[in-house]
Design a protein around this motif. Sequence first.
Motif, PDB file in Angstrom:
ATOM      1  N   ASP A   1     -10.085   7.682 -22.806  1.00  0.00           N
ATOM      2  CA  ASP A   1      -9.126   9.781 -23.560  1.00  0.00           C
ATOM      3  C   ASP A   1      -7.766   8.994 -24.465  1.00  0.00           C
ATOM      4  N   THR A   2      -8.609   8.659 -25.578  1.00  0.00           N
ATOM      5  CA  THR A   2      -6.893   7.956 -26.383  1.00  0.00           C
ATOM      6  C   THR A   2      -7.532   8.795 -28.219  1.00  0.00           C
ATOM      7  N   PRO A   3      -5.988   9.529 -28.602  1.00  0.00           N
ATOM      8  CA  PRO A   3      -6.252   9.865 -29.773  1.00  0.00           C
ATOM      9  C   PRO A   3      -7.055   9.205 -31.256  1.00  0.00           C
ATOM     10  N   VAL A   4      -7.864   8.049 -30.752  1.00  0.00           N
ATOM     11  CA  VAL A   4      -8.176   7.144 -31.520  1.00  0.00           C
ATOM     12  C   VAL A   4      -9.619   7.391 -31.809  1.00  0.00           C
ATOM     13  N   GLY A   5     -10.532   8.184 -32.381  1.00  0.00           N
ATOM     14  CA  GLY A   5     -11.749   7.733 -31.596  1.00  0.00           C
ATOM     15  C   GLY A   5     -12.687   6.940 -31.716  1.00  0.00           C
ATOM     16  N   PHE A   6     -12.597   5.798 -32.410  1.00  0.00           N
ATOM     17  CA  PHE A   6     -13.169   4.840 -32.623  1.00  0.00           C
ATOM     18  C   PHE A   6     -12.558   3.911 -31.572  1.00  0.00           C
ATOM     19  N   LEU A   7     -11.483   3.598 -31.725  1.00  0.00           N
ATOM     20  CA  LEU A   7     -10.848   3.079 -30.165  1.00  0.00           C
ATOM     21  C   LEU A   7     -11.306   3.481 -29.367  1.00  0.00           C
ATOM     22  N   ASN A   8     -11.812   4.761 -29.088  1.00  0.00           N
ATOM     23  CA  ASN A   8     -12.315   5.201 -27.212  1.00  0.00           C
ATOM     24  C   ASN A   8     -13.629   4.245 -27.355  1.00  0.00           C
ATOM     25  N   HIS A   9     -14.745   4.917 -28.513  1.00  0.00           N
ATOM     26  CA  HIS A   9     -16.059   3.672 -28.402  1.00  0.00           C
ATOM     27  C   HIS A   9     -15.691   1.792 -28.487  1.00  0.00           C
ATOM     28  N   MET A  10     -15.069   1.672 -28.541  1.00  0.00           N
ATOM     29  CA  MET A  10     -14.495   0.354 -28.742  1.00  0.00           C
ATOM     30  C   MET A  10     -14.911  -0.120 -27.247  1.00  0.00           C
ATOM     31  N   LEU A  11     -13.604   0.390 -26.582  1.00  0.00           N
ATOM     32  CA  LEU A  11     -13.144   0.599 -25.490  1.00  0.00           C
ATOM     33  C   LEU A  11     -14.021   0.704 -24.374  1.00  0.00           C
ATOM     34  N   GLU A  12     -15.235   2.218 -24.205  1.00  0.00           N
ATOM     35  CA  GLU A  12     -16.790   1.793 -23.484  1.00  0.00           C
ATOM     36  C   GLU A  12     -17.051   1.334 -23.841  1.00  0.00           C
TER      37      GLU A  12
ATOM     38  N   ILE B   1     -16.584  -4.152 -16.123  1.00  0.00           N
ATOM     39  CA  ILE B   1     -15.450  -4.214 -16.131  1.00  0.00           C
ATOM     40  C   ILE B   1     -14.913  -2.334 -16.174  1.00  0.00           C
ATOM     41  N   ASP B   2     -14.907  -2.062 -14.963  1.00  0.00           N
ATOM     42  CA  ASP B   2     -14.524  -0.479 -14.615  1.00  0.00           C
ATOM     43  C   ASP B   2     -12.948  -0.578 -15.330  1.00  0.00           C
ATOM     44  N   LEU B   3     -13.559   1.062 -15.880  1.00  0.00           N
ATOM     45  CA  LEU B   3     -11.657   0.503 -16.768  1.00  0.00           C
ATOM     46  C   LEU B   3     -11.720   2.157 -17.244  1.00  0.00           C
ATOM     47  N   GLU B   4     -10.430   3.033 -16.842  1.00  0.00           N
ATOM     48  CA  GLU B   4      -9.711   3.912 -17.105  1.00  0.00           C
ATOM     49  C   GLU B   4      -8.632   3.645 -18.434  1.00  0.00           C
TER      50      GLU B   4
ATOM     51  N   GLY C   1      -4.567  -2.879 -26.337  1.00  0.00           N
ATOM     52  CA  GLY C   1      -4.622  -3.749 -26.412  1.00  0.00           C
ATOM     53  C   GLY C   1      -3.837  -4.655 -25.660  1.00  0.00           C
ATOM     54  N   ILE C   2      -2.981  -4.343 -25.808  1.00  0.00           N
ATOM     55  CA  ILE C   2      -1.588  -5.222 -25.167  1.00  0.00           C
ATOM     56  C   ILE C   2      -1.651  -4.110 -23.339  1.00  0.00           C
ATOM     57  N   VAL C   3      -1.583  -3.130 -23.170  1.00  0.00           N
ATOM     58  CA  VAL C   3      -1.842  -3.179 -22.191  1.00  0.00           C
ATOM     59  C   VAL C   3      -2.889  -3.258 -21.329  1.00  0.00           C
ATOM     60  N   LEU C   4      -4.580  -3.820 -21.415  1.00  0.00           N
ATOM     61  CA  LEU C   4      -5.261  -4.289 -21.419  1.00  0.00           C
ATOM     62  C   LEU C   4      -5.772  -5.855 -20.984  1.00  0.00           C
TER      63      LEU C   4
END
Length: 194
Positions: free
Chosen positions: A30-41, A49-52, A71-74
């Motif tokens: 859940d981020t405010p950037v839709g395409f980033l959400n898609h890439m993280l999924e 990797i399980d990711l929240e 990216g930094i936090v990941l």
Amino acid sequence: MRKASIKRETKETQIELSLNLDGSGKYSIDTPVGFLNHMLETFSKHSLIDLEVLASGDVHVSHHHTVEDVGIVLGMAVKEALGDKKGIRRFGYAIVPMDEALSLCSIDISGRPLLFYDDLGLRGKITNFDFELMEEFFKGFTLYSGITVHLKALSGKNLHHIAESLTKSLAVALRQAIEIDPRRKDTPSTKGSL
């Protein structure tokens, strides 16, 4: 289990991220950037990797801060979850297609954060997402994970396909590199540490 949870707040972004390196590719993004959400999924699904991720940021200014900081936090979380790195395979590589796009990723969990990136010099938007922000995401991940990453788009025309191919190739290469090798009992380095 190799897990990590990171919370990072700046004046620009607020991010909470948890991961399990030994997961099955489950995600809640859940981020405010839709395409980033898609890439993280996509990253979670193909790295296993399980990711929240829960993030907010100053997207009224630009998506840049949110994309880079996630990216930094990941990267921070992957580094923490790897711990002493005993038993890992260390190296991983993948060549991944997405329709006409083809990307290569080769990584070394070396403790030396270096990114060698080539996106064919293409620029443009994917809906309202600036394609060049993919490099900022990968740069943030690389610098804070301590991983050497060679990430190259070999071909492609559609920016969405190229971004997805780059992300999938990183995910598959990372999946290989973080995997525990049952024959290895030590750290995979002649120095004895990474």
